[in-house]
Write a protein that holds these residues in place. Sequence first.
Motif, PDB file in Angstrom:
ATOM      1  N   CYS A 251       0.854  -1.191   0.000  1.00 48.85           N
ATOM      2  CA  CYS A 251       0.000   0.000   0.000  1.00 48.85           C
ATOM      3  C   CYS A 251       0.889   1.240   0.000  1.00 48.85           C
ATOM      4  N   HIS A 258       0.224  -6.147   2.194  1.00 50.64           N
ATOM      5  CA  HIS A 258      -1.029  -6.667   2.766  1.00 50.64           C
ATOM      6  C   HIS A 258      -1.423  -7.961   2.069  1.00 50.64           C
ATOM      7  N   CYS A 314      -2.057  -1.075  10.001  1.00 52.02           N
ATOM      8  CA  CYS A 314      -1.268  -0.285   9.054  1.00 52.02           C
ATOM      9  C   CYS A 314      -1.808   1.139   9.053  1.00 52.02           C
ATOM     10  N   CYS A 316      -2.504   2.864   6.685  1.00 52.23           N
ATOM     11  CA  CYS A 316      -3.478   3.072   5.604  1.00 52.23           C
ATOM     12  C   CYS A 316      -4.891   2.703   6.047  1.00 52.23           C
ATOM     13  N   ARG A 318      -6.123  -0.343   6.429  1.00 56.93           N
ATOM     14  CA  ARG A 318      -6.548  -1.701   6.065  1.00 56.93           C
ATOM     15  C   ARG A 318      -6.274  -2.625   7.249  1.00 56.93           C
ATOM     16  N   LYS A 322      -0.247  -8.405   7.455  1.00 57.06           N
ATOM     17  CA  LYS A 322       0.824  -7.987   6.527  1.00 57.06           C
ATOM     18  C   LYS A 322       2.014  -8.934   6.555  1.00 57.06           C
TER      19      LYS A 322
END
Length: 435
Positions: A251, A258, A314, A316, A318, A322
């Motif tokens: 990402c 991910h 994360c 981001c 999500r 990971k």
Amino acid sequence: MKYWNPYLETLPEETLSNIELSHFRNILSHAKTHSVLYQEKLKGIEPDNITTLDDIKNIPMTDKEELRKYQEIAPFPYGGTLGTPIENVTTFRQTSGTTGKPVYVPESYESWQWRIEVWCHILYMAGFRPHHRVFLPFGYNVYVAFWEGHYASEKLGCEVIPGGALDTKGRIHKIIEIKANAMMNTPTYGLHIAEEAKNMGIDPAKLKIERMLCAGEPMPTATRKRLEELYHCHVFDHIGGTEPCAWAGMCEAKEGMHIIEPFFLVEILDRETLQKEVKEGDIGVAVVTPLGRRSFPLIRFNTKDLVVKGKSSCSCGRTSQKIEEVVGRIDDLRKIRGVLFSPKTVEEVIRQQFQEVEEFEIVVERKGLMDLILLRAEVDPQLPLESIEKMKVRLGESLKIATNLSFIVIMEPPGSLPRYTLKAKRFKDLREEAK
Ligand SMILES: [Zn+2]
């Protein structure tokens, strides 16, 4: 929109696990009913008895060798690996065959669309959007990844330019001519395009590529950063294979990848026993079950990829698990003079500290009772002889520090080592070939 699938990409970890467990039972039951391979292999295993993720660990794994064996029976060419009547197959792809006889991969239209959807997750995560004009600098032939990238880019609304049947110079001209602003390529070929552009007097940054997704080879962070510097663009990695499909992608945070949940159930297992899940930060072998693909079911496919298990959170947002890093192929790990050696470490050192090295090759051979490691490095011809000699010494020292092994460094004139467009073969172990 931040995510390709806002619902799935932000589900709580527990919900994702429950969905995966339920999909696992479904695909297990489908495989047992429709594929000869799994009818034989899974005798006595009842999908309904699988109630926890731990129960899955008792189900036998599948490997490439087994797929090859079952493809020798009828119907040609997929044999007992088929999970659907052969009339339903609409897409033929195959593995590269670098490690032996290729494995043929049959997809029904439905299963092919499933693969495209997975790739949409990967590309969207890497920032591919409808304003991108994506250039694919390959003839894709029967190899799956760039076809998936092609169709997924279209599904995302990007414009796609297939770049087959051109040489590297022709591709550079095409990128300029049609103002492509995104690319998908192997890291090696990305570096080669940049080198060739420079030879043509073109700064690779002037190609104005904004996004690059790399495929096909384990990419050290130093190589990714090198590509970002050369092209002044964002470079992303992903991991996958022809048989299981791409199963994890990077990402915008660019800290690991991910896993595309809940499309896959991915186990990261201790590499000695292949039994226990490793802890966060530890290296393990990725064992992957694609959960929605029925024409070519794979139950616990041993990818032989070594990865470092990462976090499940994360920046981001999500929520999927990971992986921190791809270490390389388990088949590429070697014991040399009693030391465990991964070719990726050499690439890391070269890309990080020796940017004058255009191309390199590692050769391991046995002289008498002694293993020798040769590093053949091709350098910029503009450099004065004196600095090439100094670099040779520094290269040997840096490799010794990074690997705990002594290298014989040989500087080669430009153009003497092979260039690769698809999978690079920079590591040769002649000890095995001599057996
Ligand atoms: Zn992320």
